[in-house]
Design a protein around this motif. Structure first.
Motif, PDB file in Angstrom:
ATOM      1  N   HIS A 121       0.846  -1.210   0.000  1.00 36.84           N
ATOM      2  CA  HIS A 121       0.000   0.000   0.000  1.00 36.84           C
ATOM      3  C   HIS A 121       0.872   1.247   0.000  1.00 36.84           C
ATOM      4  O   HIS A 121       1.858   1.327   0.722  1.00 36.84           O
ATOM      5  CB  HIS A 121      -0.896  -0.029   1.248  1.00 36.84           C
ATOM      6  CG  HIS A 121      -1.770   1.164   1.375  1.00 36.84           C
ATOM      7  ND1 HIS A 121      -1.659   2.025   2.430  1.00 36.84           N
ATOM      8  CD2 HIS A 121      -2.784   1.641   0.610  1.00 36.84           C
ATOM      9  CE1 HIS A 121      -2.565   2.994   2.300  1.00 36.84           C
ATOM     10  NE2 HIS A 121      -3.256   2.766   1.205  1.00 36.84           N
ATOM     11  N   GLN A 122       0.474   2.229  -0.805  1.00 36.51           N
ATOM     12  CA  GLN A 122       1.152   3.520  -0.814  1.00 36.51           C
ATOM     13  C   GLN A 122       0.091   4.598  -0.609  1.00 36.51           C
ATOM     14  O   GLN A 122      -0.991   4.531  -1.193  1.00 36.51           O
ATOM     15  CB  GLN A 122       1.867   3.784  -2.143  1.00 36.51           C
ATOM     16  CG  GLN A 122       2.921   2.761  -2.505  1.00 36.51           C
ATOM     17  CD  GLN A 122       2.342   1.536  -3.181  1.00 36.51           C
ATOM     18  OE1 GLN A 122       1.541   1.653  -4.090  1.00 36.51           O
ATOM     19  NE2 GLN A 122       2.720   0.360  -2.722  1.00 36.51           N
ATOM     20  N   ALA A 123       0.415   5.562   0.230  1.00 39.45           N
ATOM     21  CA  ALA A 123      -0.493   6.679   0.487  1.00 39.45           C
ATOM     22  C   ALA A 123       0.331   7.953   0.600  1.00 39.45           C
ATOM     23  O   ALA A 123       1.491   7.921   1.001  1.00 39.45           O
ATOM     24  CB  ALA A 123      -1.278   6.451   1.775  1.00 39.45           C
ATOM     25  N   ALA A 124      -0.283   9.062   0.219  1.00 40.72           N
ATOM     26  CA  ALA A 124       0.411  10.349   0.287  1.00 40.72           C
ATOM     27  C   ALA A 124      -0.606  11.461   0.503  1.00 40.72           C
ATOM     28  O   ALA A 124      -1.757  11.346   0.085  1.00 40.72           O
ATOM     29  CB  ALA A 124       1.199  10.608  -0.992  1.00 40.72           C
ATOM     30  N   GLU A 125      -0.159  12.516   1.139  1.00 45.53           N
ATOM     31  CA  GLU A 125      -0.937  13.743   1.275  1.00 45.53           C
ATOM     32  C   GLU A 125      -0.032  14.894   0.887  1.00 45.53           C
ATOM     33  O   GLU A 125       1.132  14.925   1.276  1.00 45.53           O
ATOM     34  CB  GLU A 125      -1.412  13.933   2.715  1.00 45.53           C
ATOM     35  CG  GLU A 125      -2.399  12.891   3.163  1.00 45.53           C
ATOM     36  CD  GLU A 125      -2.774  13.043   4.628  1.00 45.53           C
ATOM     37  OE1 GLU A 125      -1.932  13.529   5.422  1.00 45.53           O
ATOM     38  OE2 GLU A 125      -3.896  12.670   4.974  1.00 45.53           O
ATOM     39  N   ILE A 126      -0.581  15.826   0.114  1.00 48.26           N
ATOM     40  CA  ILE A 126       0.186  17.003  -0.290  1.00 48.26           C
ATOM     41  C   ILE A 126      -0.457  18.217   0.357  1.00 48.26           C
ATOM     42  O   ILE A 126      -1.681  18.382   0.317  1.00 48.26           O
ATOM     43  CB  ILE A 126       0.209  17.157  -1.821  1.00 48.26           C
ATOM     44  CG1 ILE A 126       0.912  15.953  -2.462  1.00 48.26           C
ATOM     45  CG2 ILE A 126       0.901  18.461  -2.221  1.00 48.26           C
ATOM     46  CD1 ILE A 126       0.911  15.972  -3.971  1.00 48.26           C
ATOM     47  N   TYR A 127       0.386  19.066   0.942  1.00 44.79           N
ATOM     48  CA  TYR A 127      -0.078  20.267   1.631  1.00 44.79           C
ATOM     49  C   TYR A 127       0.460  21.502   0.931  1.00 44.79           C
ATOM     50  O   TYR A 127       1.616  21.545   0.522  1.00 44.79           O
ATOM     51  CB  TYR A 127       0.394  20.266   3.094  1.00 44.79           C
ATOM     52  CG  TYR A 127      -0.225  19.147   3.882  1.00 44.79           C
ATOM     53  CD1 TYR A 127      -1.454  19.320   4.515  1.00 44.79           C
ATOM     54  CD2 TYR A 127       0.392  17.904   3.975  1.00 44.79           C
ATOM     55  CE1 TYR A 127      -2.035  18.284   5.223  1.00 44.79           C
ATOM     56  CE2 TYR A 127      -0.182  16.864   4.681  1.00 44.79           C
ATOM     57  CZ  TYR A 127      -1.404  17.062   5.304  1.00 44.79           C
ATOM     58  OH  TYR A 127      -1.997  16.041   5.991  1.00 44.79           O
ATOM     59  N   ALA A 128      -0.396  22.514   0.801  1.00 49.11           N
ATOM     60  CA  ALA A 128       0.004  23.806   0.236  1.00 49.11           C
ATOM     61  C   ALA A 128       0.903  24.529   1.238  1.00 49.11           C
ATOM     62  O   ALA A 128       0.968  24.150   2.417  1.00 49.11           O
ATOM     63  CB  ALA A 128      -1.237  24.635  -0.071  1.00 49.11           C
ATOM     64  N   PRO A 129       1.572  25.585   0.809  1.00 48.01           N
ATOM     65  CA  PRO A 129       2.434  26.334   1.723  1.00 48.01           C
ATOM     66  C   PRO A 129       1.704  26.853   2.969  1.00 48.01           C
ATOM     67  O   PRO A 129       2.298  26.990   4.024  1.00 48.01           O
ATOM     68  CB  PRO A 129       2.940  27.499   0.865  1.00 48.01           C
ATOM     69  CG  PRO A 129       2.894  26.974  -0.520  1.00 48.01           C
ATOM     70  CD  PRO A 129       1.680  26.077  -0.566  1.00 48.01           C
ATOM     71  N   ASN A 130       0.395  27.098   2.860  1.00 45.07           N
ATOM     72  CA  ASN A 130      -0.353  27.591   4.019  1.00 45.07           C
ATOM     73  C   ASN A 130      -0.809  26.464   4.936  1.00 45.07           C
ATOM     74  O   ASN A 130      -1.508  26.707   5.922  1.00 45.07           O
ATOM     75  CB  ASN A 130      -1.555  28.419   3.565  1.00 45.07           C
ATOM     76  CG  ASN A 130      -2.601  27.601   2.831  1.00 45.07           C
ATOM     77  OD1 ASN A 130      -2.452  26.396   2.628  1.00 45.07           O
ATOM     78  ND2 ASN A 130      -3.664  28.262   2.417  1.00 45.07           N
ATOM     79  N   GLY A 131      -0.450  25.216   4.620  1.00 51.70           N
ATOM     80  CA  GLY A 131      -0.783  24.083   5.472  1.00 51.70           C
ATOM     81  C   GLY A 131      -2.059  23.342   5.088  1.00 51.70           C
ATOM     82  O   GLY A 131      -2.379  22.323   5.681  1.00 51.70           O
TER      83      GLY A 131
END
Length: 195
Positions: A121-131
Protein backbone atom coordinates in the motif's frame (compact mmCIF):
# COMPACT_ATOMS: atom_id res chain seq x y z
CA UNK A 1 6.89 13.03 6.21
CA UNK A 2 7.77 9.65 4.78
CA UNK A 3 6.93 6.41 6.50
CA UNK A 4 6.17 2.86 5.55
CA UNK A 5 2.97 1.45 6.94
CA UNK A 6 4.97 -0.21 9.73
CA UNK A 7 4.78 3.11 11.65
CA UNK A 8 8.26 4.40 10.80
CA UNK A 9 8.07 8.17 10.67
CA UNK A 10 10.43 10.49 8.91
CA UNK A 11 10.88 14.21 9.07
CA UNK A 12 8.42 16.68 7.58
CA UNK A 13 9.22 17.21 3.94
CA UNK A 14 9.13 20.73 2.48
CA UNK A 15 9.96 21.78 -0.98
CA UNK A 16 11.44 25.02 -2.27
CA UNK A 17 9.61 28.27 -2.68
CA UNK A 18 9.95 30.02 -6.01
CA UNK A 19 8.63 33.45 -7.06
CA UNK A 20 5.85 31.60 -8.93
CA UNK A 21 4.87 29.90 -5.67
CA UNK A 22 4.86 33.15 -3.74
CA UNK A 23 2.55 34.63 -6.37
CA UNK A 24 0.32 31.54 -6.23
CA UNK A 25 -0.11 31.96 -2.46
CA UNK A 26 -1.95 35.23 -3.12
CA UNK A 27 -4.52 33.49 -5.31
CA UNK A 28 -7.86 34.21 -3.72
CA UNK A 29 -11.49 33.96 -4.69
CA UNK A 30 -11.79 37.71 -4.24
CA UNK A 31 -8.99 38.43 -6.70
CA UNK A 32 -10.50 35.99 -9.23
CA UNK A 33 -13.86 37.79 -9.23
CA UNK A 34 -12.89 40.47 -11.75
CA UNK A 35 -15.45 42.65 -13.52
CA UNK A 36 -14.77 40.81 -16.76
CA UNK A 37 -15.28 37.40 -15.16
CA UNK A 38 -18.50 38.52 -13.46
CA UNK A 39 -19.75 39.76 -16.85
CA UNK A 40 -18.98 36.31 -18.33
CA UNK A 41 -20.92 34.62 -15.51
CA UNK A 42 -23.90 36.90 -16.15
CA UNK A 43 -23.76 36.22 -19.89
CA UNK A 44 -23.80 32.46 -19.29
CA UNK A 45 -26.67 32.83 -16.80
CA UNK A 46 -28.72 34.85 -19.30
CA UNK A 47 -28.10 32.37 -22.10
CA UNK A 48 -28.84 29.42 -19.81
CA UNK A 49 -32.07 31.08 -18.67
CA UNK A 50 -33.16 31.40 -22.32
CA UNK A 51 -32.49 27.70 -22.80
CA UNK A 52 -34.16 26.74 -19.51
CA UNK A 53 -30.95 25.23 -18.13
CA UNK A 54 -29.54 26.11 -14.71
CA UNK A 55 -25.72 26.07 -14.66
CA UNK A 56 -25.08 24.50 -18.03
CA UNK A 57 -22.07 22.24 -18.53
CA UNK A 58 -20.45 25.03 -20.57
CA UNK A 59 -20.79 27.46 -17.65
CA UNK A 60 -19.34 24.92 -15.21
CA UNK A 61 -16.41 24.22 -17.54
CA UNK A 62 -15.69 27.94 -17.84
CA UNK A 63 -15.94 28.39 -14.04
CA UNK A 64 -13.65 25.45 -13.28
CA UNK A 65 -11.08 26.61 -15.85
CA UNK A 66 -11.05 30.12 -14.33
CA UNK A 67 -10.76 28.70 -10.81
CA UNK A 68 -7.81 26.49 -11.80
CA UNK A 69 -6.12 29.46 -13.45
CA UNK A 70 -6.84 32.06 -10.77
CA UNK A 71 -7.52 30.36 -7.43
CA UNK A 72 -6.37 26.73 -7.25
CA UNK A 73 -2.91 25.75 -6.03
CA UNK A 74 -0.62 23.80 -8.34
CA UNK A 75 -1.46 20.16 -7.77
CA UNK A 76 -0.06 18.53 -10.91
CA UNK A 77 3.63 19.23 -10.24
CA UNK A 78 3.67 18.00 -6.62
CA UNK A 79 1.54 14.96 -7.55
CA UNK A 80 3.99 13.94 -10.27
CA UNK A 81 6.97 14.41 -7.97
CA UNK A 82 5.34 12.43 -5.15
CA UNK A 83 4.47 9.59 -7.53
CA UNK A 84 8.06 9.55 -8.77
CA UNK A 85 9.31 9.35 -5.19
CA UNK A 86 6.89 6.52 -4.38
CA UNK A 87 8.01 4.58 -7.45
CA UNK A 88 11.68 5.10 -6.53
CA UNK A 89 11.02 3.88 -2.98
CA UNK A 90 9.24 0.75 -4.22
CA UNK A 91 12.22 -0.16 -6.41
CA UNK A 92 14.68 -0.01 -3.53
CA UNK A 93 14.99 -1.83 -0.21
CA UNK A 94 13.62 -0.29 2.97
CA UNK A 95 16.63 2.02 3.70
CA UNK A 96 15.78 3.89 0.50
CA UNK A 97 13.00 5.67 2.32
CA UNK A 98 15.54 8.14 3.70
CA UNK A 99 16.60 8.89 0.13
CA UNK A 100 12.95 9.52 -0.76
CA UNK A 101 12.89 12.27 1.85
CA UNK A 102 15.85 13.86 0.08
CA UNK A 103 14.06 13.58 -3.27
CA UNK A 104 10.97 15.26 -1.87
CA UNK A 105 12.96 18.18 -0.48
CA UNK A 106 13.42 19.22 -4.11
CA UNK A 107 9.69 19.31 -4.90
CA UNK A 108 8.41 22.55 -6.33
CA UNK A 109 5.55 24.59 -4.92
CA UNK A 110 6.61 25.54 -1.39
CA UNK A 111 4.43 22.92 0.28
CA UNK A 112 4.99 19.58 1.95
CA UNK A 113 4.10 15.92 1.56
CA UNK A 114 3.42 13.03 3.91
CA UNK A 115 4.06 9.57 2.49
CA UNK A 116 3.35 6.05 3.72
CA UNK A 117 4.98 3.40 1.58
CA UNK A 118 5.01 -0.38 1.68
CA UNK A 119 5.06 -3.03 -1.02
CA UNK A 120 1.31 -3.53 -0.46
CA UNK A 121 0.00 0.00 0.00
CA UNK A 122 1.15 3.52 -0.81
CA UNK A 123 -0.49 6.68 0.49
CA UNK A 124 0.41 10.35 0.29
CA UNK A 125 -0.94 13.74 1.28
CA UNK A 126 0.19 17.00 -0.29
CA UNK A 127 -0.08 20.27 1.63
CA UNK A 128 0.00 23.81 0.24
CA UNK A 129 2.43 26.33 1.72
CA UNK A 130 -0.35 27.59 4.02
CA UNK A 131 -0.78 24.08 5.47
CA UNK A 132 -4.01 23.17 3.67
CA UNK A 133 -4.27 19.60 2.38
CA UNK A 134 -4.73 19.97 -1.38
CA UNK A 135 -4.48 16.36 -2.59
CA UNK A 136 -4.23 12.82 -1.32
CA UNK A 137 -3.21 9.54 -2.87
CA UNK A 138 -4.21 6.01 -1.93
CA UNK A 139 -3.05 3.09 -4.04
CA UNK A 140 -5.90 0.94 -2.70
CA UNK A 141 -8.56 3.64 -2.89
CA UNK A 142 -8.62 4.85 -6.46
CA UNK A 143 -5.51 7.00 -6.82
CA UNK A 144 -5.41 10.78 -6.49
CA UNK A 145 -8.13 12.90 -4.93
CA UNK A 146 -8.01 16.69 -5.13
CA UNK A 147 -9.14 18.32 -1.90
CA UNK A 148 -10.91 21.65 -2.24
CA UNK A 149 -9.19 24.56 -0.49
CA UNK A 150 -10.98 27.27 1.48
CA UNK A 151 -10.39 29.74 -1.36
CA UNK A 152 -11.74 27.31 -3.96
CA UNK A 153 -14.85 26.78 -1.80
CA UNK A 154 -15.27 30.54 -1.46
CA UNK A 155 -14.85 30.94 -5.23
CA UNK A 156 -17.58 28.36 -5.92
CA UNK A 157 -19.93 30.11 -3.47
CA UNK A 158 -19.31 33.56 -4.94
CA UNK A 159 -19.68 32.42 -8.54
CA UNK A 160 -22.87 30.50 -7.70
CA UNK A 161 -24.34 33.62 -6.06
CA UNK A 162 -23.52 35.88 -9.04
CA UNK A 163 -24.88 33.27 -11.45
CA UNK A 164 -28.11 32.79 -9.42
CA UNK A 165 -28.80 36.54 -9.35
CA UNK A 166 -28.18 36.89 -13.10
CA UNK A 167 -30.26 33.79 -13.87
CA UNK A 168 -33.20 35.09 -11.81
CA UNK A 169 -32.97 38.52 -13.47
CA UNK A 170 -32.94 36.94 -16.94
CA UNK A 171 -35.96 34.76 -16.09
CA UNK A 172 -37.83 37.80 -14.72
CA UNK A 173 -37.06 39.74 -17.93
CA UNK A 174 -38.27 36.82 -20.03
CA UNK A 175 -41.48 36.55 -17.99
CA UNK A 176 -42.10 40.30 -18.26
CA UNK A 177 -41.48 40.21 -22.02
CA UNK A 178 -43.95 37.34 -22.40
CA UNK A 179 -46.64 39.27 -20.47
CA UNK A 180 -46.26 42.51 -22.48
CA UNK A 181 -47.64 41.16 -25.82
CA UNK A 182 -50.66 39.68 -24.03
CA UNK A 183 -51.40 43.05 -22.40
CA UNK A 184 -50.97 44.89 -25.73
CA UNK A 185 -53.41 42.61 -27.56
CA UNK A 186 -55.99 43.10 -24.80
CA UNK A 187 -55.62 46.89 -24.97
CA UNK A 188 -55.86 46.85 -28.76
CA UNK A 189 -59.13 44.93 -28.54
CA UNK A 190 -60.62 47.49 -26.18
CA UNK A 191 -59.76 50.34 -28.55
CA UNK A 192 -61.28 48.79 -31.62
CA UNK A 193 -62.95 51.66 -33.51
CA UNK A 194 -64.69 49.80 -36.31
CA UNK A 195 -68.15 51.02 -37.36
Amino acid sequence: MVSPLSNRTGTPVKWGQSPKTQKAEKRTAKNAMTDGFIARIKAYAKEDAKQGIYMSPEFNQMRIAHMKQSVSPDRDGPKAEVMSAIQAALKEPHPMLQAVEKLLEKLSGGGSANLKISSIHQAAEIYAPNGENIASYNSLGGGWTDIQTKEEHKFYSETAFVYLQAFREARAEMKAAAEVPAAESASEASFDTRV
